[in-house]
Write a protein that holds these residues in place. Structure first.
Motif, PDB file in Angstrom:
ATOM      1  N   GLN B   6       0.847  -1.192   0.000  1.00 19.44           N
ATOM      2  CA  GLN B   6       0.000   0.000   0.000  1.00 19.44           C
ATOM      3  C   GLN B   6       0.877   1.235   0.000  1.00 19.44           C
ATOM      4  O   GLN B   6       1.948   1.265   0.600  1.00 19.44           O
ATOM      5  N   SER B   7       0.392   2.258  -0.675  1.00 26.82           N
ATOM      6  CA  SER B   7       1.101   3.530  -0.686  1.00 26.82           C
ATOM      7  C   SER B   7       0.106   4.673  -0.707  1.00 26.82           C
ATOM      8  O   SER B   7      -0.992   4.546  -1.277  1.00 26.82           O
ATOM      9  N   VAL B  21      -5.297   6.679  -2.110  1.00 32.22           N
ATOM     10  CA  VAL B  21      -4.348   5.692  -1.617  1.00 32.22           C
ATOM     11  C   VAL B  21      -4.438   4.467  -2.513  1.00 32.22           C
ATOM     12  O   VAL B  21      -5.479   4.183  -3.112  1.00 32.22           O
ATOM     13  N   TYR B  22      -3.301   3.764  -2.594  1.00 30.78           N
ATOM     14  CA  TYR B  22      -3.179   2.695  -3.577  1.00 30.78           C
ATOM     15  C   TYR B  22      -2.844   1.361  -2.914  1.00 30.78           C
ATOM     16  O   TYR B  22      -2.181   1.312  -1.875  1.00 30.78           O
ATOM     17  N   CYS B  23      -3.296   0.319  -3.565  1.00 30.49           N
ATOM     18  CA  CYS B  23      -3.049  -1.035  -3.091  1.00 30.49           C
ATOM     19  C   CYS B  23      -2.626  -1.866  -4.302  1.00 30.49           C
ATOM     20  O   CYS B  23      -3.336  -1.876  -5.315  1.00 30.49           O
ATOM     21  N   ASN B  24      -1.483  -2.525  -4.193  1.00 27.95           N
ATOM     22  CA  ASN B  24      -0.957  -3.283  -5.331  1.00 27.95           C
ATOM     23  C   ASN B  24      -0.485  -4.669  -4.920  1.00 27.95           C
ATOM     24  O   ASN B  24       0.009  -4.860  -3.812  1.00 27.95           O
ATOM     25  N   LYS B  70      -5.515  -7.019  -9.653  1.00 32.00           N
ATOM     26  CA  LYS B  70      -4.292  -7.084  -8.847  1.00 32.00           C
ATOM     27  C   LYS B  70      -4.076  -5.801  -8.059  1.00 32.00           C
ATOM     28  O   LYS B  70      -3.174  -5.726  -7.238  1.00 32.00           O
ATOM     29  N   ASP B  71      -4.862  -4.776  -8.331  1.00 33.78           N
ATOM     30  CA  ASP B  71      -4.628  -3.514  -7.661  1.00 33.78           C
ATOM     31  C   ASP B  71      -5.961  -2.800  -7.440  1.00 33.78           C
ATOM     32  O   ASP B  71      -6.970  -3.107  -8.081  1.00 33.78           O
ATOM     33  N   SER B  72      -5.900  -1.851  -6.525  1.00 39.13           N
ATOM     34  CA  SER B  72      -7.108  -1.109  -6.188  1.00 39.13           C
ATOM     35  C   SER B  72      -6.711   0.260  -5.671  1.00 39.13           C
ATOM     36  O   SER B  72      -5.578   0.477  -5.246  1.00 39.13           O
ATOM     37  N   LEU B  88      -6.882  -0.173   5.365  1.00 42.47           N
ATOM     38  CA  LEU B  88      -6.257  -1.439   5.008  1.00 42.47           C
ATOM     39  C   LEU B  88      -6.927  -2.014   3.774  1.00 42.47           C
ATOM     40  O   LEU B  88      -8.156  -2.110   3.725  1.00 42.47           O
ATOM     41  N   CYS B  89      -6.120  -2.368   2.794  1.00 43.70           N
ATOM     42  CA  CYS B  89      -6.692  -3.175   1.727  1.00 43.70           C
ATOM     43  C   CYS B  89      -6.412  -4.628   2.065  1.00 43.70           C
ATOM     44  O   CYS B  89      -5.444  -4.948   2.766  1.00 43.70           O
ATOM     45  N   ALA B  90      -7.275  -5.488   1.615  1.00 41.66           N
ATOM     46  CA  ALA B  90      -7.157  -6.900   1.943  1.00 41.66           C
ATOM     47  C   ALA B  90      -7.645  -7.711   0.760  1.00 41.66           C
ATOM     48  O   ALA B  90      -8.725  -7.468   0.237  1.00 41.66           O
ATOM     49  N   GLY B  91      -6.821  -8.655   0.345  1.00 35.09           N
ATOM     50  CA  GLY B  91      -7.198  -9.532  -0.749  1.00 35.09           C
ATOM     51  C   GLY B  91      -7.766 -10.822  -0.219  1.00 35.09           C
ATOM     52  O   GLY B  91      -7.369 -11.302   0.845  1.00 35.09           O
ATOM     53  N   LEU B  92      -8.712 -11.347  -0.949  1.00 37.09           N
ATOM     54  CA  LEU B  92      -9.350 -12.596  -0.548  1.00 37.09           C
ATOM     55  C   LEU B  92      -8.811 -13.730  -1.414  1.00 37.09           C
ATOM     56  O   LEU B  92      -8.977 -13.730  -2.632  1.00 37.09           O
TER      57      LEU B  92
END
Lengths: 113, 108
Positions: B6-7, B21-24, B70-72, B88-92
């Protein structure tokens, strides 16, 4: 609104003692999880539980840890002999299936002294 | 191993400003969730995105899932002091895997 509840909210224990953290997942959920968050660090997966058995566990979840669903509503995490580095927030979560979003409890803050 | 990044890690902005904010990740997720966590409390689910390219809006919050899943990103319009918290980003992927979080501070 259904929610995951955890008790106690805060537990202080001496190093070497056993602790049991308790969770009541959302009633119709079938998958249960424990996560840990050391202060200032990320939320880490410990273990998932389905159909009365562990379905996956991380390397953190060593022989000192165990989980149990002793009845139809509770889900517990036991730490057999606590260490200082076990001090953390422990979150319980549940989900309807293994591929739907998880809902988290408010956590138990464990402090090992 | 599925890893989420995350950034930025920390973000401090004035009330009324916009932010993203980014999630990769290098992994493909069946779905991705965004949670908000306040100090001493558990993560609270904000949204789940499932389809590549999906955009969801929750009042001033806009969430987007990348085409490749793959990203959000999370965009907040006209931030308020009540938006302060850890996002928090969270992948399932059989279980929820969390990113390290973005700590947002909105200054009045």
């Amino acid at each position: 609104e259904p929610e995951v509840t955890q008790t106690p909210s805060h537990q202080v224990t001496q190093m070497g003692q056993e602790v049991i953290l308790r969770c009541v997942p959302i009633s119709n959920h079938l998958y249960f999880y424990w996560y840990r968050q050391i202060l200032g660090q990320k939320v880490e997966f410990l273990v998932s539980f389905y159909n009365n058995e562990i379905s996956e566990k991380s390397e953190i979840f060593d022989d000192q840890f165990s989980v149990e669903r002793p009845d139809g509503s509770n889900f517990t995490l036991k730490i057999r002999s606590t260490k200082l580095e076990d001090s953390a927030m422990y979150f319980c979560a549940s989900s309807l299936t293994g591929n739907t979003e998880a809902f988290f409890g408010q956590g138990t803050r464990l402090t090992v002294v | 191993t599925q890893l989420l990044e995350q950034s930025p890690q920390f973000l401090s902005i004035q009330e009324g400003e916009n932010l993203t904010v980014y999630c990769n990740s290098s992994s493909v997720f069946s779905s991705l969730q965004w949670y908000r966590q306040e100090p001493g409390e558990g993560p609270v689910l904000l949204v789940t995105v499932v389809t590549g390219g999906e955009v969801k809006k929750l009042k001033r919050l806009t969430f987007q899932f990348g085409d490749a899943r793959k990203d959000s990103s999370l965009h907040i319009t006209a931030a308020q002091t009540g938006d302060t918290g850890l996002y928090l980003c969270a992948g399932l992927y059989d279980k929820v895997i969390f990113g390290p979080g973005t700590s947002l501070s909105v200054i009045p």
